[in-house]
Design an enzyme around this catalytic site. Structure first.
Site, PDB file in Angstrom:
ATOM      1  N   ASN A 187       2.076  -5.155  -3.215  1.00 55.50           N
ATOM      2  CA  ASN A 187       0.672  -5.468  -2.907  1.00 55.50           C
ATOM      3  C   ASN A 187      -0.113  -4.192  -2.581  1.00 55.50           C
ATOM      4  O   ASN A 187       0.357  -3.350  -1.808  1.00 55.50           O
ATOM      5  CB  ASN A 187       0.682  -6.390  -1.661  1.00 55.50           C
ATOM      6  CG  ASN A 187      -0.646  -7.043  -1.378  1.00 55.50           C
ATOM      7  OD1 ASN A 187      -1.275  -7.595  -2.276  1.00 55.50           O
ATOM      8  ND2 ASN A 187      -1.088  -6.984  -0.134  1.00 55.50           N
ATOM      9  N   GLU A 234      -6.219 -10.590  -1.602  1.00 55.76           N
ATOM     10  CA  GLU A 234      -7.028 -10.416  -0.373  1.00 55.76           C
ATOM     11  C   GLU A 234      -8.504 -10.353  -0.736  1.00 55.76           C
ATOM     12  O   GLU A 234      -9.230  -9.448  -0.338  1.00 55.76           O
ATOM     13  CB  GLU A 234      -6.599  -9.144   0.373  1.00 55.76           C
ATOM     14  CG  GLU A 234      -5.136  -9.148   0.755  1.00 55.76           C
ATOM     15  CD  GLU A 234      -4.705  -7.948   1.602  1.00 55.76           C
ATOM     16  OE1 GLU A 234      -5.576  -7.222   2.114  1.00 55.76           O
ATOM     17  OE2 GLU A 234      -3.493  -7.745   1.730  1.00 55.76           O
ATOM     18  N   HIS A 242     -10.545  -6.163  -2.296  1.00 52.70           N
ATOM     19  CA  HIS A 242     -11.609  -5.994  -1.295  1.00 52.70           C
ATOM     20  C   HIS A 242     -12.788  -5.329  -2.017  1.00 52.70           C
ATOM     21  O   HIS A 242     -12.861  -4.114  -2.132  1.00 52.70           O
ATOM     22  CB  HIS A 242     -11.115  -5.137  -0.131  1.00 52.70           C
ATOM     23  CG  HIS A 242     -10.006  -5.793   0.632  1.00 52.70           C
ATOM     24  ND1 HIS A 242     -10.212  -6.944   1.363  1.00 52.70           N
ATOM     25  CD2 HIS A 242      -8.693  -5.485   0.773  1.00 52.70           C
ATOM     26  CE1 HIS A 242      -9.064  -7.319   1.924  1.00 52.70           C
ATOM     27  NE2 HIS A 242      -8.130  -6.460   1.572  1.00 52.70           N
ATOM     28  N   GLU A 286       0.803  -1.234   0.000  1.00 50.21           N
ATOM     29  CA  GLU A 286       0.000   0.000   0.000  1.00 50.21           C
ATOM     30  C   GLU A 286       0.833   1.282   0.000  1.00 50.21           C
ATOM     31  O   GLU A 286       0.640   2.159   0.845  1.00 50.21           O
ATOM     32  CB  GLU A 286      -0.965  -0.019   1.200  1.00 50.21           C
ATOM     33  CG  GLU A 286      -1.921  -1.206   1.154  1.00 50.21           C
ATOM     34  CD  GLU A 286      -2.726  -1.418   2.440  1.00 50.21           C
ATOM     35  OE1 GLU A 286      -2.670  -0.558   3.333  1.00 50.21           O
ATOM     36  OE2 GLU A 286      -3.399  -2.463   2.550  1.00 50.21           O
ATOM     37  N   ASP A 303     -12.326 -10.511  -1.009  1.00 52.12           N
ATOM     38  CA  ASP A 303     -13.586 -10.632  -0.259  1.00 52.12           C
ATOM     39  C   ASP A 303     -14.569  -9.653  -0.879  1.00 52.12           C
ATOM     40  O   ASP A 303     -14.170  -8.751  -1.611  1.00 52.12           O
ATOM     41  CB  ASP A 303     -13.405 -10.386   1.261  1.00 52.12           C
ATOM     42  CG  ASP A 303     -12.722  -9.081   1.610  1.00 52.12           C
ATOM     43  OD1 ASP A 303     -12.822  -8.109   0.837  1.00 52.12           O
ATOM     44  OD2 ASP A 303     -12.084  -9.016   2.677  1.00 52.12           O
TER      45      ASP A 303
HETATM   46  O1  G3I Z   1      -4.478  -8.476  18.840  1.00 51.00           O
HETATM   47  C1  G3I Z   1      -5.654  -7.876  19.389  1.00 51.00           C
HETATM   48  C2  G3I Z   1      -6.285  -8.807  20.344  1.00 51.00           C
HETATM   49  O2  G3I Z   1      -5.409  -9.019  21.430  1.00 51.00           O
HETATM   50  C3  G3I Z   1      -7.616  -8.199  20.823  1.00 51.00           C
HETATM   51  O3  G3I Z   1      -8.292  -9.134  21.592  1.00 51.00           O
HETATM   52  C4  G3I Z   1      -8.504  -7.837  19.624  1.00 51.00           C
HETATM   53  C5  G3I Z   1      -9.790  -7.157  20.058  1.00 51.00           C
HETATM   54  O4  G3I Z   1     -10.262  -6.272  19.091  1.00 51.00           O
HETATM   55  O5  G3I Z   1      -7.791  -6.973  18.785  1.00 51.00           O
HETATM   56  C6  G3I Z   1      -6.646  -7.637  18.263  1.00 51.00           C
HETATM   57  O6  G3I Z   1      -5.973  -6.950  17.268  1.00 51.00           O
HETATM   58  C7  G3I Z   1      -6.693  -6.756  16.045  1.00 51.00           C
HETATM   59  C8  G3I Z   1      -6.117  -7.678  14.970  1.00 51.00           C
HETATM   60  O7  G3I Z   1      -6.691  -7.342  13.739  1.00 51.00           O
HETATM   61  C9  G3I Z   1      -6.399  -9.154  15.257  1.00 51.00           C
HETATM   62  O8  G3I Z   1      -7.769  -9.405  15.257  1.00 51.00           O
HETATM   63  C10 G3I Z   1      -6.473  -5.304  15.676  1.00 51.00           C
HETATM   64  O9  G3I Z   1      -7.142  -4.487  16.614  1.00 51.00           O
HETATM   65  C11 G3I Z   1      -7.001  -5.049  14.298  1.00 51.00           C
HETATM   66  O10 G3I Z   1      -6.619  -3.722  13.896  1.00 51.00           O
HETATM   67  C12 G3I Z   1      -6.405  -6.043  13.325  1.00 51.00           C
HETATM   68  O11 G3I Z   1      -6.980  -5.781  12.076  1.00 51.00           O
HETATM   69  C13 G3I Z   1      -6.289  -6.350  10.956  1.00 51.00           C
HETATM   70  C14 G3I Z   1      -5.881  -5.219  10.025  1.00 51.00           C
HETATM   71  O12 G3I Z   1      -5.325  -5.755   8.827  1.00 51.00           O
HETATM   72  C15 G3I Z   1      -4.800  -4.367  10.645  1.00 51.00           C
HETATM   73  O13 G3I Z   1      -3.629  -5.103  10.821  1.00 51.00           O
HETATM   74  C16 G3I Z   1      -7.239  -7.306  10.276  1.00 51.00           C
HETATM   75  O14 G3I Z   1      -7.456  -8.442  11.109  1.00 51.00           O
HETATM   76  C17 G3I Z   1      -6.631  -7.768   8.942  1.00 51.00           C
HETATM   77  O15 G3I Z   1      -7.584  -8.508   8.231  1.00 51.00           O
HETATM   78  C18 G3I Z   1      -6.242  -6.553   8.120  1.00 51.00           C
HETATM   79  O16 G3I Z   1      -5.602  -7.001   6.926  1.00 51.00           O
HETATM   80  C19 G3I Z   1      -5.243  -5.978   6.000  1.00 51.00           C
HETATM   81  C20 G3I Z   1      -4.012  -6.452   5.253  1.00 51.00           C
HETATM   82  O17 G3I Z   1      -3.008  -6.774   6.173  1.00 51.00           O
HETATM   83  C21 G3I Z   1      -3.532  -5.385   4.276  1.00 51.00           C
HETATM   84  N1  G3I Z   1      -4.601  -4.991   3.371  1.00 51.00           N
HETATM   85  C22 G3I Z   1      -5.846  -4.585   4.002  1.00 51.00           C
HETATM   86  C23 G3I Z   1      -6.331  -5.691   4.936  1.00 51.00           C
HETATM   87  C24 G3I Z   1      -7.650  -5.349   5.525  1.00 51.00           C
HETATM   88  O18 G3I Z   1      -7.516  -4.227   6.332  1.00 51.00           O
END
Ligand code: G3I
Length: 375
Positions: free
Chosen positions: A202, A266, A237, A161, A268
């Protein structure tokens, strides 16, 4: 709820490991079997699946997908929370998970402005560090991570990104400090750490003409400098009205003509209303919950499910049409309950964006893909 669904829940609550026949009838062709001569079919894997807490999810992934990507555990914030401390616990288990199942393992992601620990680009007072220090930190991070999984991870999303919708460079911390040079540097460091690994760029909203042009320019520039870049990852997405198949196809063709493979990385497709137009997959976007924005908490009306399946079919037909160019199609999660879409850009909604539903059952499009792949 059907008897079968009820049985699955009872068995799950009792901690029983379910036979795969409950996930999908034994002997029935799976996605990975059907697509084996077309492209890799992958999914993002979350923590619950890696540690086998979501046993059904892990079984589904092993049966249906032959490639995996870590949804979160290989991001710099997870792997390298402090300058002198790495945490490889979960990512090691993720790689073991893939090896145990003979899956192709993809690393996501080495350099990304988001989920970036504070120490990486700023000093203790919060000021940007110097270009030389940033280069040193990038090199150290990339080298340590890539070397650890050398020969085990097939390819890396090296930079994620970095380009805006209009084709300009995103003004991230990396860009502020090093300008656009940080991108070729990241590819160079990754290649030095594992010369055999494939390297990818990506990004999301790749059907936008501005983004398409910016990414083509970047690929050409990396190639002009003699750097390795194997593929462009199109995050994909989608929503029910964006992008059009035609605009998306233009980008597939444009990237291939720039001399790289294309990966759908990715995938969906949300059915939920968007609070704002064109936010792509910008992780920082966030809007307040309103009931009207969560129209299907108890299930998807048949008419909408049919429209979703039809639209997903059009995209898979497109991917199969371009199977010579496309080397991997990767879902961003296995089942609807796993999807980040349930919590973005509004927390606590119920979305239906993936190929398998909340009961681990395939949607209609799965049979379409299997049949179409075998034609
Ligand atoms: O780790 C904590 C956990 O301890 C807590 O219980 C939970 C409660 O909300 O939060 C957890 O962290 C979250 C993590 O996902 C795991 O679920 C973060 O807050 C949340 O911000 C994180 O979101 C991820 C996001 O990237 C940011 O890293 C999404 O799962 C993930 O699907 C998303 O993936 C991104 C790709 O890497 C890049 N492209 C876009 C894509 C979608 O945003």
């Amino acid at each position: 709820m059907s008897t079968k669904e009820l049985l699955i829940i009872i068995l799950l609550m009792s901690g029983t490991v379910l036979p795969s026949s409950l996930i999908r009838a034994q002997g029935q062709t799976t996605l990975s079997e059907a697509l084996k001569d077309c492209f890799l079919i992958g999914t993002a894997v979350n923590e619950q699946q890696i540690i086998d807490k979501d046993t059904l999810g892990a079984q589904l992934i092993n049966r249906q997908f032959n490639a995996i990507v870590a949804e979160n555990c290989m991001k710099s914030q997870s792997l390298h929370p402090e300058e002198n401390r790495y945490d490889f616990g979960l990512s090691d288990r993720f790689v073991e998970f893939g090896e145990k199942n003979g899956q192709t393992i993809i690393g996501h992601t080495l350099i990304w402005h988001s989920q970036l620990p504070k120490w990486f680009c700023t000093d203790e007072e919060g000021n940007n560090i110097s270009p030389d220090i940033l280069k040193k930190r990038m090199k150290e991070h990339i080298t340590t991570v890539v070397k650890r999984y050398k020969g085990r991870v097939k390819g890396w999303d090296v930079v994620n990104e970095a380009i805006e919708d209009d084709g300009s460079f995103r003004k991230s911390k990396f860009y502020e400090i090093l300008g656009e040079e940080y991108i070729p540097l990241a590819f160079q460091y990754a290649h030095e750490a594992d010369p055999e690994a494939e390297l990818y760029y990506n990004d999301y909203s790749m059907a936008l003409p501005g983004k398409r042009a910016g990414v083509v320019k970047l690929v050409k520039e990396l190639k002009r400098r003699g750097l390795r870049i194997d593929a462009v990852g199109m995050q994909s997405h989608f929503s029910m009205n964006w992008p059009s198949v035609e605009e998306f196809e233009k980008s597939i063709i444009a990237f291939a003509e720039a001399g790289v493979k294309v990966m759908i990385t990715e995938l969906d497709m949300t059915v939920l209303p968007a609070p704002k137009h064109n936010i792509g997959a910008e992780v920082s976007a966030s809007f307040e919950y309103q009931r009207s924005m969560n129209p299907y908490p108890k299930g998807l009306p048949e008419k909408i499910a049919m429209a979703w399946n039809k639209r997903m079919e059009s995209f898979f037909a497109l991917f199969l049409k371009h199977k010579e160019i496309i080397s991997r199609v990767n879902l961003w999660g296995a089942t609807d309950k796993d999807s980040w879409r349930n919590n973005w850009p509004i927390k606590g909604r119920t979305d239906y964006p993936l190929l398998f539903d909340r009961n681990y059952q395939p949607k209609a499009v799965v049979d379409f893909i299997i049949q179409k792949a075998q034609e």
